[in-house]
Write an enzyme that holds these catalytic residues in place. Structure first.
Site, PDB file in Angstrom:
ATOM      1  N   TRP A  75       0.838  -1.214   0.000  1.00 22.68           N
ATOM      2  CA  TRP A  75       0.000   0.000   0.000  1.00 22.68           C
ATOM      3  C   TRP A  75       0.867   1.256   0.000  1.00 22.68           C
ATOM      4  O   TRP A  75       0.623   2.194  -0.770  1.00 22.68           O
ATOM      5  CB  TRP A  75      -0.914  -0.039   1.225  1.00 22.68           C
ATOM      6  CG  TRP A  75      -2.090   0.868   1.170  1.00 22.68           C
ATOM      7  CD1 TRP A  75      -2.618   1.504   0.078  1.00 22.68           C
ATOM      8  CD2 TRP A  75      -2.905   1.244   2.283  1.00 22.68           C
ATOM      9  NE1 TRP A  75      -3.710   2.242   0.440  1.00 22.68           N
ATOM     10  CE2 TRP A  75      -3.923   2.103   1.787  1.00 22.68           C
ATOM     11  CE3 TRP A  75      -2.885   0.926   3.639  1.00 22.68           C
ATOM     12  CZ2 TRP A  75      -4.895   2.654   2.616  1.00 22.68           C
ATOM     13  CZ3 TRP A  75      -3.861   1.470   4.454  1.00 22.68           C
ATOM     14  CH2 TRP A  75      -4.851   2.327   3.949  1.00 22.68           C
ATOM     15  N   HIS A 126      12.448  -4.299   3.760  1.00 24.50           N
ATOM     16  CA  HIS A 126      12.253  -4.464   5.206  1.00 24.50           C
ATOM     17  C   HIS A 126      13.526  -4.217   6.027  1.00 24.50           C
ATOM     18  O   HIS A 126      13.623  -4.672   7.160  1.00 24.50           O
ATOM     19  CB  HIS A 126      11.719  -5.863   5.478  1.00 24.50           C
ATOM     20  CG  HIS A 126      10.550  -6.220   4.622  1.00 24.50           C
ATOM     21  ND1 HIS A 126       9.463  -5.382   4.486  1.00 24.50           N
ATOM     22  CD2 HIS A 126      10.295  -7.293   3.847  1.00 24.50           C
ATOM     23  CE1 HIS A 126       8.583  -5.936   3.657  1.00 24.50           C
ATOM     24  NE2 HIS A 126       9.066  -7.082   3.249  1.00 24.50           N
ATOM     25  N   GLY A 280      -6.810  -6.881   4.453  1.00 25.09           N
ATOM     26  CA  GLY A 280      -6.624  -5.431   4.527  1.00 25.09           C
ATOM     27  C   GLY A 280      -7.487  -4.756   5.584  1.00 25.09           C
ATOM     28  O   GLY A 280      -7.894  -3.609   5.417  1.00 25.09           O
TER      29      GLY A 280
HETATM   30  P1  PAP Z   1       4.981  -7.360   2.265  1.00 26.41           P
HETATM   31  O1  PAP Z   1       5.667  -6.725   3.437  1.00 26.41           O
HETATM   32  O2  PAP Z   1       5.182  -8.835   2.187  1.00 26.41           O
HETATM   33  O3  PAP Z   1       5.238  -6.664   0.969  1.00 26.41           O
HETATM   34  P2  PAP Z   1       2.609  -5.915   2.989  1.00 26.41           P
HETATM   35  O4  PAP Z   1       2.110  -5.211   1.792  1.00 26.41           O
HETATM   36  O5  PAP Z   1       3.342  -5.145   4.000  1.00 26.41           O
HETATM   37  O6  PAP Z   1       3.390  -7.216   2.559  1.00 26.41           O
HETATM   38  O7  PAP Z   1       1.397  -6.530   3.795  1.00 26.41           O
HETATM   39  C1  PAP Z   1       0.268  -7.010   3.193  1.00 26.41           C
HETATM   40  C2  PAP Z   1      -0.872  -6.550   4.085  1.00 26.41           C
HETATM   41  O8  PAP Z   1      -1.321  -5.286   3.606  1.00 26.41           O
HETATM   42  C3  PAP Z   1      -2.025  -7.508   3.973  1.00 26.41           C
HETATM   43  O9  PAP Z   1      -2.722  -7.417   5.203  1.00 26.41           O
HETATM   44  P3  PAP Z   1      -3.631  -8.604   5.775  1.00 26.41           P
HETATM   45  O10 PAP Z   1      -2.815  -9.849   5.732  1.00 26.41           O
HETATM   46  O11 PAP Z   1      -3.980  -8.200   7.166  1.00 26.41           O
HETATM   47  O12 PAP Z   1      -4.820  -8.645   4.903  1.00 26.41           O
HETATM   48  C4  PAP Z   1      -2.774  -6.897   2.825  1.00 26.41           C
HETATM   49  O13 PAP Z   1      -4.112  -7.313   2.736  1.00 26.41           O
HETATM   50  C5  PAP Z   1      -2.644  -5.420   3.147  1.00 26.41           C
HETATM   51  N1  PAP Z   1      -2.821  -4.549   1.965  1.00 26.41           N
HETATM   52  C6  PAP Z   1      -2.305  -4.695   0.730  1.00 26.41           C
HETATM   53  N2  PAP Z   1      -2.685  -3.699  -0.068  1.00 26.41           N
HETATM   54  C7  PAP Z   1      -3.477  -2.887   0.668  1.00 26.41           C
HETATM   55  C8  PAP Z   1      -4.211  -1.690   0.386  1.00 26.41           C
HETATM   56  N3  PAP Z   1      -4.205  -1.126  -0.811  1.00 26.41           N
HETATM   57  N4  PAP Z   1      -4.921  -1.151   1.392  1.00 26.41           N
HETATM   58  C9  PAP Z   1      -4.943  -1.699   2.623  1.00 26.41           C
HETATM   59  N5  PAP Z   1      -4.288  -2.831   2.954  1.00 26.41           N
HETATM   60  C10 PAP Z   1      -3.564  -3.426   1.986  1.00 26.41           C
END
Ligand code: PAP
Length: 316
Positions: A75, A126, A280
């Site tokens: 995000w 990270h 999310g």
């Molecule tokens: P990464 O560190 O492996 O790249 P990262 O993007 O930090 O992953 O985390 C993914 C989380 O952000 C997920 O959360 P959840 O497991 O609780 O569902 C994912 O759903 C959420 N996420 C990804 N894109 C968005 C967005 N546009 N808005 C809000 N939450 C998001």
């Protein structure tokens, strides 16, 4: 890439001398966790961080985007990218339509053959603050960090690690490991504190954001992000609804439903893009953690963060 082989070989030798423990998150005996500068890593991820420290040269105009794993990387990358490129692309031409956001920011690690749109944005992914390449701190370039309430971050990390592993770690075991600090890029609390303290010491250079604030008041947080990155929204842009358009474009539902995020793979990390989009939501921990687990993790959060002036809304 070949000219880097010698350097990488030396790094691999050095990694083998570091403290290590079995990585019970993925059950792979060939891929233990190694501890470096206080944090735990899978070896191939550590290679990249050590390579960055030796080779990466930052420019003062760079903007580093940093997150703990599952702290909101996908995000934050999307919002920052859409913000800095808003006069270059729109909702029909944005590279975010055809690339997961990780592939839209420049990598800090080993040179990558992939094409990245030209922007000041660097995905530090990270890397803990203490392990950022010295040239990032020396150049005075800006750093944006986003993190998440620990219980939700843990649940998200548990789901993600399970989806990457053949051997599935149980929630109970992963919880124990997380609380002990033995998690990917953990200890989580120390990861957060590194950037938190830096944001207090160098507020013009380090912006500290929380996923929960971003969810609850996305437009305000995006305006703050834009201002920090040196490209504030003008009053005209606000009147024209540009902030809302950008926020809606980067929303979970909009990005998750793009074909690239349903069926594509990240070029940088070779991970299926749909794994970056799960729920999310704020508070999904309530569907997973027992009362005892909640109390234990909240207690650690309180102990570690409160004395440093950092608070999270741990009840929601
Ligand atoms: P990464 O560190 O492996 O790249 P990262 O993007 O930090 O992953 O985390 C993914 C989380 O952000 C997920 O959360 P959840 O497991 O609780 O569902 C994912 O759903 C959420 N996420 C990804 N894109 C968005 C967005 N546009 N808005 C809000 N939450 C998001």
């Amino acid at each position: 890439m070949e000219s880097h082989e010698g350097d990488l070989q030396l790094i691999r030798e050095k990694i083998k001398t570091l403290p290590s423990k079995a990585n019970r998150w993925n059950g792979r005996s060939d891929m233990p966790f190694y501890q470096f500068q206080g944090f735990w890593y899978k070896p191939f991820l550590l290679e990249s961080i050590m390579w960055q420290q030796d080779h990466f040269v930052a420019h003062p105009s760079d903007i580093v985007l940093a997150t703990p794993q599952k702290g909101g990387t996908t995000w934050l990358n999307a919002l920052a990218f859409a913000t800095v490129t808003r006069n270059q692309f729109n909702g029909s031409t944005s590279p975010l339509l055809t690339n997961v956001s990780h592939d839209c920011v420049r990598p800090l690690g080993l040179p990558s053959p992939r094409e990245v749109p030209k922007t000041p944005l660097l995905g530090a992914v990270h890397t803990p603050y203490v392990s950022l390449p010295k040239s990032i701190l020396a150049s005075g370039c800006k750093i944006v960090y986003m993190c998440r309430e620990p219980k939700d971050l843990f649940v998200s990390q548990w789901h993600f690690q399970r989806s990457l592993s053949v051997e599935k770690v149980s929630l109970e075991e992963a919880f124990q490991l997380f609380c002990e600090g033995l998690s990917p890029y953990g200890p989580y609390w120390e990861h957060v504190l590194g950037y938190w303290k830096a944001s207090l010491e160098r507020p013009n250079e380090v912006l500290f954001l929380k996923y929960e604030d971003m969810k609850r008041s996305t437009a305000d947080q995006v305006k703050k992000l834009a201002e920090f990155m040196g490209c504030p929204f003008s009053p005209e842009e606000e009147t024209e609804g540009k902030v809302k358009i950008l926020v809606d474009f980067c929303s979970f539902d909009n990005l998750r439903n793009l074909e690239v995020n349903k069926t594509g793979h990240s070029k940088e990390f070779k991970v299926s893009n749909k794994l970056y989009y799960r729920k999310g939501d704020i508070g999904d921990w309530k569907n997973h953690l027992t009362r005892e687990m909640q109390e234990r993790i909240d207690q650690i959060t309180e102990e570690k963060f409160t004395s440093c002036g950092l608070t999270f809304d741990i009840a929601t």
